[in-house]
Design a protein around this motif. Structure first.
Motif, PDB file in Angstrom:
ATOM      1  N   UNK A 130       0.533  -1.171  -0.104  1.00  0.00           N
ATOM      2  CA  UNK A 130       0.143   0.002   0.041  1.00  0.00           C
ATOM      3  C   UNK A 130       0.774   1.094  -0.033  1.00  0.00           C
ATOM      4  N   UNK A 131       1.980   1.244   0.924  1.00  0.00           N
ATOM      5  CA  UNK A 131       2.743   2.580   1.101  1.00  0.00           C
ATOM      6  C   UNK A 131       3.252   3.175  -0.172  1.00  0.00           C
ATOM      7  N   UNK A 132       4.112   2.078  -0.902  1.00  0.00           N
ATOM      8  CA  UNK A 132       4.893   2.719  -2.405  1.00  0.00           C
ATOM      9  C   UNK A 132       3.811   2.670  -3.308  1.00  0.00           C
ATOM     10  N   UNK A 133       2.693   1.967  -3.343  1.00  0.00           N
ATOM     11  CA  UNK A 133       1.705   2.140  -4.312  1.00  0.00           C
ATOM     12  C   UNK A 133       1.256   3.689  -4.307  1.00  0.00           C
ATOM     13  N   UNK A 134       0.662   4.052  -3.128  1.00  0.00           N
ATOM     14  CA  UNK A 134       0.193   5.373  -2.673  1.00  0.00           C
ATOM     15  C   UNK A 134       1.240   6.389  -3.071  1.00  0.00           C
ATOM     16  N   UNK A 135       2.387   6.329  -2.881  1.00  0.00           N
ATOM     17  CA  UNK A 135       3.379   7.189  -3.060  1.00  0.00           C
ATOM     18  C   UNK A 135       3.816   7.642  -4.596  1.00  0.00           C
ATOM     19  N   UNK A 136       3.425   6.433  -5.427  1.00  0.00           N
ATOM     20  CA  UNK A 136       3.686   6.585  -6.762  1.00  0.00           C
ATOM     21  C   UNK A 136       2.241   6.936  -7.513  1.00  0.00           C
ATOM     22  N   UNK A 137       1.199   7.052  -6.672  1.00  0.00           N
ATOM     23  CA  UNK A 137       0.039   7.234  -7.401  1.00  0.00           C
ATOM     24  C   UNK A 137      -0.880   6.243  -8.045  1.00  0.00           C
ATOM     25  N   UNK A 138      -0.635   5.114  -7.551  1.00  0.00           N
ATOM     26  CA  UNK A 138      -1.248   3.732  -7.900  1.00  0.00           C
ATOM     27  C   UNK A 138      -2.433   3.556  -7.015  1.00  0.00           C
ATOM     28  N   UNK A 139      -3.373   3.341  -7.549  1.00  0.00           N
ATOM     29  CA  UNK A 139      -4.757   3.375  -6.819  1.00  0.00           C
ATOM     30  C   UNK A 139      -4.890   1.890  -6.144  1.00  0.00           C
ATOM     31  N   UNK A 140      -5.817   1.929  -4.831  1.00  0.00           N
ATOM     32  CA  UNK A 140      -5.740   0.702  -4.272  1.00  0.00           C
ATOM     33  C   UNK A 140      -6.430  -0.368  -5.014  1.00  0.00           C
ATOM     34  N   UNK A 141      -7.282  -0.173  -5.846  1.00  0.00           N
ATOM     35  CA  UNK A 141      -8.239  -1.251  -6.566  1.00  0.00           C
ATOM     36  C   UNK A 141      -7.145  -1.978  -7.856  1.00  0.00           C
TER      37      UNK A 141
END
Length: 261
Positions: A130-141
C-alpha cells in the motif's frame, strides 16, 4: 473466559490507545450491537477494534470501520482484526476522503472473487504494498487487482505482494541499470512515473511493448527476480484475464455487502 478476554481487549483500548470512559462505553454498546448482526462475536470484534482505534479512528467512525471489516470477515476474508488492519492501512495511506472503509472492503472482496488467492492471505499481505503504491499514485483497486491477477497464474498472495512491491520500488528508486534500460528506448523514469498515476497495468504493458519483447532490457529494468516475474505475468499472454480482473476491482461497489448477505 470470553467475558474476561473481551474486558482485556477493552482495557487495552482504554489504556494503550487512550480512549476515554465515555468512548469505551460507546464502543461496548456498538460492539454488542454488531455482534447481533452476524457470526462475529464480541471478543473478536473488541480485538479488531483495538487495531482500528490504534490507527487513529475514534468514536462512531471507528465503529463504522469495524462494522464493514466484520461483515467482510464474516463473508470469508479472514478474522476481523486482519481485515481491519488491511482496511485501516489502506485508508491511512490514501486518506478517508479518497478511500472509504466500505470501498476498501468492496475492493478486497472483488479481488478474492476475480482471483484465486486465499482470502485471509490476501488481506494479510496487501498491506506490504500500500505505501509504495500510494506514493507513486497507484490506486488501491489497482494493487488489489494486480495481486488477484497474479494469483490466477499460481502466484500466492505473499509472493504476489512481494512481486508488486518489487515493481513499485524499482520505479520509485531505480538503479543505474534501470535508468539506462529506459534511456535505450528514449524513456525517462519520470515519464514512467507520470504514466503510473494514470494506469498501473497499462504502464507496464506499454513498457513491455516499447521494449519489443527484449527480455534482457526488461530484466535490466526490473532486476529483482520476483518483480520481473510479476511484470511478465501481468503483461504477457494473460493480458486479457488481467484486464478483466482489473475492471472487476475498479468497479467494486457493494461487493462486501452482497457477500455478507
Amino acid at each position: 473466559k470470553m467475558s474476561m478476554d473481551f474486558g482485556k481487549s477493552m482495557t487495552h483500548i482504554g489504556a494503550l490507545v487512550g480512549a476515554s470512559d465515555k468512548q469505551i462505553a460507546q464502543y461496548r454498546k456498538g460492539i454488542n450491537k454488531l455482534a447481533k448482526e452476524g457470526p462475529v462475536g464480541p471478543q473478536e470484534l473488541a480485538k479488531a477494534l483495538y487495531f482500528v482505534t490504534s490507527s487513529g479512528f475514534k468514536g462512531q467512525e471507528a465503529l463504522d470501520v469495524l462494522r464493514v471489516s466484520a461483515r467482510a470477515a464474516a463473508a470469508g476474508l479472514g478474522d476481523t482484526a486482519t481485515v481491519a488492519d488491511a482496511v485501516t492501512s489502506a485508508i491511512g495511506a490514501y486518506g478517508i476522503k479518497n478511500l472509504s472503509a466500505a470501498a476498501a472492503t468492496d475492493i478486497l472482496v472483488a479481488a478474492v472473487r476475480e482471483g484465486k488467492a486465499e482470502p485471509d492471505q490476501l488481506a494479510a499481505a496487501i498491506g506490504r504494498v500500500i505505501a509504495p503504491a500510494q506514493n507513486l499514485g497507484v490506486e488501491f483497486h489497482e494493487v488489489a487487482g494486480a495481486m488477484a491477477a497474479l494469483s490466477l497464474v499460481g502466484i500466492d498472495a505473499a509472493e504476489g505482494a512481494t512481486a508488486v512491491r518489487g515493481v513499485l520500488m524499482t520505479l520509485q528508486k531505480p538503479t543505474k541499470d534501470a535508468r539506462d534500460a529506459l534511456a535505450d528506448y528514449g524513456l525517462t523514469i519520470q515519464q514512467v512515473r507520470d504514466n503510473l498515476e494514470k494506469d498501473f497495468i497499462g504502464t507496464l504493458t506499454n513498457l513491455a511493448k516499447t521494449m519489443k519483447g527484449d527480455k534482457e532490457a526488461v530484466a535490466s529494468l526490473f532486476g529483482n527476480v520476483r518483480a520481473l516475474n510479476g511484470v511478465l505475468a501481468l503483461t504477457g499472454e494473460n493480458a486479457g484475464k488481467v484486464n478483466k480482473v482489473m475492471q472487476g476491482t475498479a468497479t467494486a461497489t457493494g461487493d462486501a455487502d452482497r457477500a455478507f448477505d
